[in-house]
Design a protein around this motif. Sequence first.
Motif, PDB file in Angstrom:
ATOM      1  N   ILE A  31       0.598  -1.282   0.105  1.00  0.00           N
ATOM      2  CA  ILE A  31      -0.129   0.064  -0.002  1.00  0.00           C
ATOM      3  C   ILE A  31       1.249   1.166   0.001  1.00  0.00           C
ATOM      4  O   ILE A  31       2.340   1.146   0.954  1.00  0.00           O
ATOM      5  CB  ILE A  31      -0.759  -0.199   0.719  1.00  0.00           C
ATOM      6  CG1 ILE A  31      -1.678  -0.552   0.896  1.00  0.00           C
ATOM      7  CG2 ILE A  31      -2.371   1.704   1.396  1.00  0.00           C
ATOM      8  CD1 ILE A  31      -2.871  -1.303   2.920  1.00  0.00           C
ATOM      9  N   VAL A  32       0.311   2.163  -1.205  1.00  0.00           N
ATOM     10  CA  VAL A  32       1.008   3.560  -0.815  1.00  0.00           C
ATOM     11  C   VAL A  32       0.113   4.629  -0.915  1.00  0.00           C
ATOM     12  O   VAL A  32      -0.620   4.898  -1.278  1.00  0.00           O
ATOM     13  CB  VAL A  32       2.293   3.377  -2.568  1.00  0.00           C
ATOM     14  CG1 VAL A  32       2.362   5.005  -2.343  1.00  0.00           C
ATOM     15  CG2 VAL A  32       3.032   3.082  -2.688  1.00  0.00           C
ATOM     16  N   HIS A  33       1.087   5.569   0.048  1.00  0.00           N
ATOM     17  CA  HIS A  33       0.180   6.396   0.557  1.00  0.00           C
ATOM     18  C   HIS A  33       1.045   7.991   0.353  1.00  0.00           C
ATOM     19  O   HIS A  33       1.791   7.924   0.527  1.00  0.00           O
ATOM     20  CB  HIS A  33      -0.284   7.192   2.119  1.00  0.00           C
ATOM     21  CG  HIS A  33      -1.048   5.724   2.255  1.00  0.00           C
ATOM     22  ND1 HIS A  33      -2.481   5.724   2.364  1.00  0.00           N
ATOM     23  CD2 HIS A  33      -0.376   4.850   3.410  1.00  0.00           C
ATOM     24  CE1 HIS A  33      -2.989   4.372   3.272  1.00  0.00           C
ATOM     25  NE2 HIS A  33      -1.760   3.821   3.445  1.00  0.00           N
ATOM     26  N   LYS A  37      -4.233  10.440  -1.316  1.00  0.00           N
ATOM     27  CA  LYS A  37      -4.311   8.900  -2.028  1.00  0.00           C
ATOM     28  C   LYS A  37      -3.759   7.832  -1.874  1.00  0.00           C
ATOM     29  O   LYS A  37      -2.689   8.001  -1.440  1.00  0.00           O
ATOM     30  CB  LYS A  37      -4.143   9.282  -3.791  1.00  0.00           C
ATOM     31  CG  LYS A  37      -5.157  10.293  -4.675  1.00  0.00           C
ATOM     32  CD  LYS A  37      -4.723  10.128  -5.251  1.00  0.00           C
ATOM     33  CE  LYS A  37      -5.339  11.893  -6.392  1.00  0.00           C
ATOM     34  NZ  LYS A  37      -5.598  12.148  -7.066  1.00  0.00           N
ATOM     35  N   THR A  38      -4.424   6.549  -1.984  1.00  0.00           N
ATOM     36  CA  THR A  38      -3.395   5.628  -1.555  1.00  0.00           C
ATOM     37  C   THR A  38      -4.069   4.871  -2.684  1.00  0.00           C
ATOM     38  O   THR A  38      -4.895   4.632  -3.827  1.00  0.00           O
ATOM     39  CB  THR A  38      -4.446   5.321  -0.980  1.00  0.00           C
ATOM     40  OG1 THR A  38      -4.636   5.184   0.956  1.00  0.00           O
ATOM     41  CG2 THR A  38      -4.579   3.794   0.119  1.00  0.00           C
ATOM     42  N   LYS A  42       0.502  -4.292  -6.704  1.00  0.00           N
ATOM     43  CA  LYS A  42       1.551  -3.473  -7.821  1.00  0.00           C
ATOM     44  C   LYS A  42       1.255  -2.801  -9.029  1.00  0.00           C
ATOM     45  O   LYS A  42       1.409  -2.214  -9.137  1.00  0.00           O
ATOM     46  CB  LYS A  42       2.614  -4.803  -8.107  1.00  0.00           C
ATOM     47  CG  LYS A  42       3.485  -5.337  -7.311  1.00  0.00           C
ATOM     48  CD  LYS A  42       4.430  -6.409  -7.689  1.00  0.00           C
ATOM     49  CE  LYS A  42       5.384  -6.751  -7.012  1.00  0.00           C
ATOM     50  NZ  LYS A  42       6.338  -8.778  -7.543  1.00  0.00           N
ATOM     51  N   GLU A  43       0.191  -3.421  -9.573  1.00  0.00           N
ATOM     52  CA  GLU A  43      -0.699  -2.415 -10.802  1.00  0.00           C
ATOM     53  C   GLU A  43      -1.224  -0.757 -10.278  1.00  0.00           C
ATOM     54  O   GLU A  43      -0.618   0.314 -10.852  1.00  0.00           O
ATOM     55  CB  GLU A  43      -1.457  -3.519 -11.693  1.00  0.00           C
ATOM     56  CG  GLU A  43      -2.210  -2.416 -12.752  1.00  0.00           C
ATOM     57  CD  GLU A  43      -0.939  -2.450 -13.877  1.00  0.00           C
ATOM     58  OE1 GLU A  43      -1.373  -1.523 -14.591  1.00  0.00           O
ATOM     59  OE2 GLU A  43      -0.682  -3.389 -13.695  1.00  0.00           O
ATOM     60  N   GLU A  44      -1.616  -0.746  -9.454  1.00  0.00           N
ATOM     61  CA  GLU A  44      -1.619   0.608  -8.635  1.00  0.00           C
ATOM     62  C   GLU A  44      -0.741   1.615  -9.002  1.00  0.00           C
ATOM     63  O   GLU A  44      -0.558   2.395  -8.963  1.00  0.00           O
ATOM     64  CB  GLU A  44      -2.712   0.514  -7.549  1.00  0.00           C
ATOM     65  CG  GLU A  44      -4.540  -0.097  -7.713  1.00  0.00           C
ATOM     66  CD  GLU A  44      -5.059   0.563  -7.255  1.00  0.00           C
ATOM     67  OE1 GLU A  44      -4.944   1.645  -5.925  1.00  0.00           O
ATOM     68  OE2 GLU A  44      -6.538  -0.356  -7.242  1.00  0.00           O
ATOM     69  N   ILE A  45       0.082   0.562  -7.945  1.00  0.00           N
ATOM     70  CA  ILE A  45       1.994   1.694  -7.478  1.00  0.00           C
ATOM     71  C   ILE A  45       2.777   1.840  -8.671  1.00  0.00           C
ATOM     72  O   ILE A  45       3.123   2.936  -8.934  1.00  0.00           O
ATOM     73  CB  ILE A  45       2.668   0.277  -6.423  1.00  0.00           C
ATOM     74  CG1 ILE A  45       2.247   0.385  -5.480  1.00  0.00           C
ATOM     75  CG2 ILE A  45       3.602   0.881  -6.720  1.00  0.00           C
ATOM     76  CD1 ILE A  45       2.367  -0.614  -4.502  1.00  0.00           C
ATOM     77  N   ASP A 101       6.062  -3.569   2.196  1.00  0.00           N
ATOM     78  CA  ASP A 101       5.276  -3.331   2.309  1.00  0.00           C
ATOM     79  C   ASP A 101       4.309  -2.207   2.587  1.00  0.00           C
ATOM     80  O   ASP A 101       2.715  -2.552   1.942  1.00  0.00           O
ATOM     81  CB  ASP A 101       4.804  -4.370   3.818  1.00  0.00           C
ATOM     82  CG  ASP A 101       3.389  -4.813   3.478  1.00  0.00           C
ATOM     83  OD1 ASP A 101       3.005  -5.612   2.676  1.00  0.00           O
ATOM     84  OD2 ASP A 101       3.288  -4.761   4.911  1.00  0.00           O
ATOM     85  N   SER A 102       4.213  -1.001   2.688  1.00  0.00           N
ATOM     86  CA  SER A 102       3.750   0.405   3.234  1.00  0.00           C
ATOM     87  C   SER A 102       4.739   0.717   2.474  1.00  0.00           C
ATOM     88  O   SER A 102       5.800   0.986   3.231  1.00  0.00           O
ATOM     89  CB  SER A 102       3.343   0.198   3.666  1.00  0.00           C
ATOM     90  OG  SER A 102       4.068   0.098   5.119  1.00  0.00           O
ATOM     91  N   PHE A 103       4.670   1.911   1.999  1.00  0.00           N
ATOM     92  CA  PHE A 103       5.260   3.092   1.886  1.00  0.00           C
ATOM     93  C   PHE A 103       4.391   4.644   1.970  1.00  0.00           C
ATOM     94  O   PHE A 103       2.972   4.641   1.529  1.00  0.00           O
ATOM     95  CB  PHE A 103       5.713   2.845   0.452  1.00  0.00           C
ATOM     96  CG  PHE A 103       6.563   4.299   0.143  1.00  0.00           C
ATOM     97  CD1 PHE A 103       7.464   4.413   0.116  1.00  0.00           C
ATOM     98  CD2 PHE A 103       5.645   5.406  -1.073  1.00  0.00           C
ATOM     99  CE1 PHE A 103       8.375   5.661  -0.468  1.00  0.00           C
ATOM    100  CE2 PHE A 103       6.285   6.137  -1.414  1.00  0.00           C
ATOM    101  CZ  PHE A 103       7.589   6.626  -1.522  1.00  0.00           C
TER     102      PHE A 103
END
Length: 107
Positions: A31-33, A37-38, A42-45, A101-103
Amino acid sequence: MELPKLIERFVATQNNFDSKAFVECFMDTAIVHDEGKTYTGKEEIRQWIEDANEKYQTVTKPLNYEEVGSEGTLTAEVSGTFTGSPIVLQFHLGLKNNLIDSFRVTG
């Protein structure tokens, strides 16, 4: 400054605008914040980083890295085609199985 291999790869792929290699630094369910936005998976990132690269063309220069348990914080000077460049940002990384795992980005 010597960085862990994962963080070194994360910075190098960002600075080379290599979105495919960049996303390989992340777990499948990461998950990237960023910018309110979140982005999940991998595709959304990949889409997020490609859009950010196109808009801002950022280059990251590490200034400090600290890791406690499964949490890492990279402080870096980030420059690019955005108002206020360069700026010092902190990248808060959740680490798991030698992947991100998160960013979360903070100023």
